[in-house]
Design a protein around this motif. Sequence first.
Motif, PDB file in Angstrom:
ATOM      1  N   VAL A 114     -43.132  11.140  17.902  1.00 23.65           N
ATOM      2  CA  VAL A 114     -41.776  10.611  17.718  1.00 23.65           C
ATOM      3  C   VAL A 114     -40.747  11.499  18.417  1.00 23.65           C
ATOM      4  CG1 VAL A 114     -40.040  10.124  15.932  1.00 23.65           C
ATOM      5  CG2 VAL A 114     -42.396   9.471  15.561  1.00 23.65           C
ATOM      6  N   ARG A 155     -45.755  16.080  18.164  1.00 23.90           N
ATOM      7  CA  ARG A 155     -45.202  14.994  17.336  1.00 23.90           C
ATOM      8  C   ARG A 155     -44.702  13.879  18.255  1.00 23.90           C
ATOM      9  NH1 ARG A 155     -43.842  19.701  13.883  1.00 23.90           N
ATOM     10  NH2 ARG A 155     -44.178  19.136  11.724  1.00 23.90           N
ATOM     11  N   GLY A 180     -45.179  11.464   5.868  1.00 24.05           N
ATOM     12  CA  GLY A 180     -44.720  11.766   7.218  1.00 24.05           C
ATOM     13  C   GLY A 180     -43.194  11.624   7.273  1.00 24.05           C
ATOM     14  N   LYS A 191     -42.746  19.913   4.162  1.00 28.33           N
ATOM     15  CA  LYS A 191     -43.471  19.104   3.163  1.00 28.33           C
ATOM     16  C   LYS A 191     -44.929  19.561   3.011  1.00 28.33           C
ATOM     17  CE  LYS A 191     -42.784  15.451   5.627  1.00 28.33           C
ATOM     18  NZ  LYS A 191     -41.975  15.545   6.797  1.00 28.33           N
ATOM     19  N   ARG A 213     -32.066   8.468   9.643  1.00 29.18           N
ATOM     20  CA  ARG A 213     -33.060   8.539   8.561  1.00 29.18           C
ATOM     21  C   ARG A 213     -32.469   9.004   7.231  1.00 29.18           C
ATOM     22  NH1 ARG A 213     -38.714  10.620  11.176  1.00 29.18           N
ATOM     23  NH2 ARG A 213     -39.224   8.646  12.184  1.00 29.18           N
ATOM     24  N   PHE A 216     -49.149   1.968  13.815  1.00 27.78           N
ATOM     25  CA  PHE A 216     -49.192   3.189  12.985  1.00 27.78           C
ATOM     26  C   PHE A 216     -48.453   2.954  11.671  1.00 27.78           C
ATOM     27  CE2 PHE A 216     -46.958   7.026  11.539  1.00 27.78           C
ATOM     28  CZ  PHE A 216     -48.043   7.839  11.238  1.00 27.78           C
ATOM     29  N   ARG A 217     -47.282   2.349  11.745  1.00 28.79           N
ATOM     30  CA  ARG A 217     -46.468   2.148  10.537  1.00 28.79           C
ATOM     31  C   ARG A 217     -47.155   1.200   9.550  1.00 28.79           C
ATOM     32  NH1 ARG A 217     -43.690   6.657  10.568  1.00 28.79           N
ATOM     33  NH2 ARG A 217     -42.568   6.922  12.520  1.00 28.79           N
ATOM     34  N   GLY A 275     -41.314   9.843   8.956  1.00 31.41           N
ATOM     35  CA  GLY A 275     -40.774   8.482   9.098  1.00 31.41           C
ATOM     36  C   GLY A 275     -41.161   7.570   7.944  1.00 31.41           C
TER      37      GLY A 275
HETATM   38  C1  S3P Z   1     -43.467  11.154  12.051  1.00 34.54           C
HETATM   39  C2  S3P Z   1     -43.736  12.372  11.463  1.00 34.54           C
HETATM   40  C3  S3P Z   1     -45.068  12.961  11.432  1.00 34.54           C
HETATM   41  C4  S3P Z   1     -46.154  11.858  11.555  1.00 34.54           C
HETATM   42  C5  S3P Z   1     -45.881  10.986  12.720  1.00 34.54           C
HETATM   43  C6  S3P Z   1     -44.519  10.295  12.648  1.00 34.54           C
HETATM   44  C7  S3P Z   1     -42.058  10.663  12.032  1.00 34.54           C
HETATM   45  O1  S3P Z   1     -45.249  13.678  10.224  1.00 34.54           O
HETATM   46  O2  S3P Z   1     -46.219  11.088  10.382  1.00 34.54           O
HETATM   47  O3  S3P Z   1     -45.972  11.774  13.873  1.00 34.54           O
HETATM   48  O4  S3P Z   1     -41.828   9.480  12.351  1.00 34.54           O
HETATM   49  O5  S3P Z   1     -41.155  11.462  11.681  1.00 34.54           O
HETATM   50  P1  S3P Z   1     -44.514  15.100   9.883  1.00 34.54           P
HETATM   51  O6  S3P Z   1     -43.216  14.787   9.221  1.00 34.54           O
HETATM   52  O7  S3P Z   1     -45.476  15.752   8.931  1.00 34.54           O
HETATM   53  O8  S3P Z   1     -44.361  15.833  11.162  1.00 34.54           O
END
Ligand code: S3P
Length: 174
Positions: free
Chosen positions: A119, A117, A77, A13, A139, A55-56, A79
Amino acid sequence: MRIFLIGYMGSGKSTFGPQLAKAMDILFYDLDIEFESRFKISIHDFFRKYGEKYFREIENNLLSEIAEQDDFVLATGGGTPCYHQNMELMNHKGITLYLNVPIETLLKRLKESPRKRPVLKPFCGQENDQQLKEHLSIREPFYKQAHIILDGNSMNPAEVASQIRHQLLHLNGA
Ligand code: S3P
């Protein structure tokens, strides 16, 4: 025109986003970078100090704020689409593009990536490939609600730009 790029971590992305924004002559934003520059903390450290739930919430606030602007490509991101009705918000506000990349490619990229990362922390190591596959399968139903699903292995910015224009005509009932 509001374009939201969605997809699993490592789907490209942040790499494809600026190319697409250039092809469409609009601004590019990266939600993770917006987060880190606003709060002057890495996402990794934020997770460690304050946890994912908080964070969310902030991620949802930032997304809602950016979605009020007019012309941009936003790399979300991995998620983002899966929390707080964000997928509905993005589908309502603009065009969503899912960068669909085979699991083998994701696994390879994520193993080679120097980026921390949070997650993925519980999935580290070869033996946990299965966990990552399961995580992706949780997901995918969100990602698959996108207006456009792209083959993440062969994306051409100019072609995707014309696909988006076509989709816009379709959405506007032309
Ligand atoms: C996340 C992906 C990360 C970032 C965070 C959580 C996720 O972004 O938003 O660490 O939950 O998959 P990228 O998709 O750019 O790595």
